[in-house]
Design a protein around this motif. Sequence first.
Motif, mmCIF file in Angstrom:
data_model
loop_
_atom_site.group_PDB
_atom_site.id
_atom_site.type_symbol
_atom_site.label_atom_id
_atom_site.label_comp_id
_atom_site.label_asym_id
_atom_site.label_seq_id
_atom_site.Cartn_x
_atom_site.Cartn_y
_atom_site.Cartn_z
ATOM 1 N N LYS A 76 0.998 -1.068 -0.042
ATOM 2 C CA LYS A 76 -0.064 0.024 0.007
ATOM 3 C C LYS A 76 0.785 1.242 0.132
ATOM 4 C CE LYS A 76 -3.632 -0.167 2.698
ATOM 5 N NZ LYS A 76 -4.358 0.104 3.730
ATOM 6 N N ARG A 77 0.749 2.013 -1.053
ATOM 7 C CA ARG A 77 1.516 3.288 -1.294
ATOM 8 C C ARG A 77 0.664 4.408 -0.899
ATOM 9 N NH1 ARG A 77 6.417 3.375 -3.623
ATOM 10 N NH2 ARG A 77 6.047 4.960 -4.812
ATOM 11 N N GLN A 78 1.068 5.207 0.194
ATOM 12 C CA GLN A 78 0.132 6.337 0.330
ATOM 13 C C GLN A 78 1.069 7.765 0.519
ATOM 14 O OE1 GLN A 78 -0.901 4.464 4.242
ATOM 15 N NE2 GLN A 78 -3.018 4.934 3.376
ATOM 16 N N PRO A 79 0.700 8.689 -0.168
ATOM 17 C CA PRO A 79 1.293 9.857 -0.430
ATOM 18 C C PRO A 79 1.782 10.479 1.027
ATOM 19 C CG PRO A 79 -0.600 9.870 -1.871
ATOM 20 C CD PRO A 79 -0.676 8.840 -0.823
ATOM 21 N N ASN A 80 3.047 10.765 1.245
ATOM 22 C CA ASN A 80 3.632 11.248 2.605
ATOM 23 C C ASN A 80 3.506 10.383 3.633
ATOM 24 O OD1 ASN A 80 3.593 13.825 0.845
ATOM 25 N ND2 ASN A 80 1.734 14.160 1.593
#
Length: 235
Positions: free
Chosen positions: A75-79
């Motif tokens: 899971k890639r989440q901004p910031n």
Amino acid sequence: MAVESFSQDTVSNLVPRQSSRRSHTLFVALQKEIVLGILAPDRTLTELDLAQRFGCSQGTVREALMQLNEEGLVKRQPNRGTRVAPCPADDARALLNLRREVECAHLDRVVARTDARLVADMRALLDGMRNAARDGDEYALSVRDRAFHTRLFEAADLPLVTPILTRCLIHAHRFKILNSQPNRALSETAERHLPIVEALEARDRARLHDLLAHHIATIVDFGPDLTGGPTEGET
């Protein structure tokens, strides 16, 4: 500049490539560690750490992580960075039901398109599973197992549906491996594909359906029927 220090192997070549050779090789290496639980659910992954570990550029890492994100393994989440995705039972149950619908609902099309080449491909993949089981290589077995079911479904000639199946397969295998006991039954996992090949070779659609439905509903050495009930033809 970082130098790529890892190379492709036979298993890498069985995983469909959607990126450059270097990032694909890293993608396969990370996929293996996530599926086997070496990289545990919710573990944080950083581009810098992975680049240093594998001796590659952060751009290569970023591309590999994007592909893993598309597959639902991270899971890639901004910031907030990147974490290994969880693997809950409710998701596994839903994906198994979806997988059974996809694989078993179009067998008329599969049987109608069965030829000597398809049967030969299926037997070759079965032999690859046997070899992986003999070598105790659970990940190689998983890759060939997934390739077996994907190749079978490809005969239905429904290319827009195939990516749905491949996603179901990777998460079903990950769930099985993460929840199985040590000394998993690798040889039994390989051999349970033989009746499927034999039913396909005989063009026996009804038997092929029953075998696939049972195969999907039961997970070797994990035990329970996660689909929530008996499959067609079972008591």
